[in-house]
Design a protein around this motif. Structure first.
Motif: not given
Length: 81
Positions: A65-71
């Motif tokens: 998985x690739x997790x994004x924060x404040x994307x």
């Protein structure tokens, strides 16, 4: 940007910093990902058609998985989501 890479398919990933957090996880801070070309045929920079910009990106190979924060999702440089 201090980190940049391009995949064999032509996608680009750039970040202010890149840190290997564990054997299975990488963390990128202030990152931009685009599957579109970022340069014209003669090498001049150009705005990608679509891009994802995020404060933090974590690539977890174990979770696949690739997790994004404040994307922010950008189309033609304009934030749309």
């Amino acid at each position: 940007m201090d980190f940049a890479t391009r995949t064999p398919q032509g996608a680009s990933l750039m970040a202010a910093t890149a840190v290997r957090r564990s054997e299975h996880a990488n963390e990128l801070n202030y990152a931009v990902f685009t599957p579109c070309p970022i340069c014209t045929a003669d090498g001049r920079p150009k705005q990608p058609s679509i891009a994802i910009q995020a404060e933090k990106v974590v690539q977890d190979e174990e979770l696949r998985a690739v997790l994004y924060r404040n994307a922010v999702f950008r189309v033609g440089g304009v934030p749309v989501f």
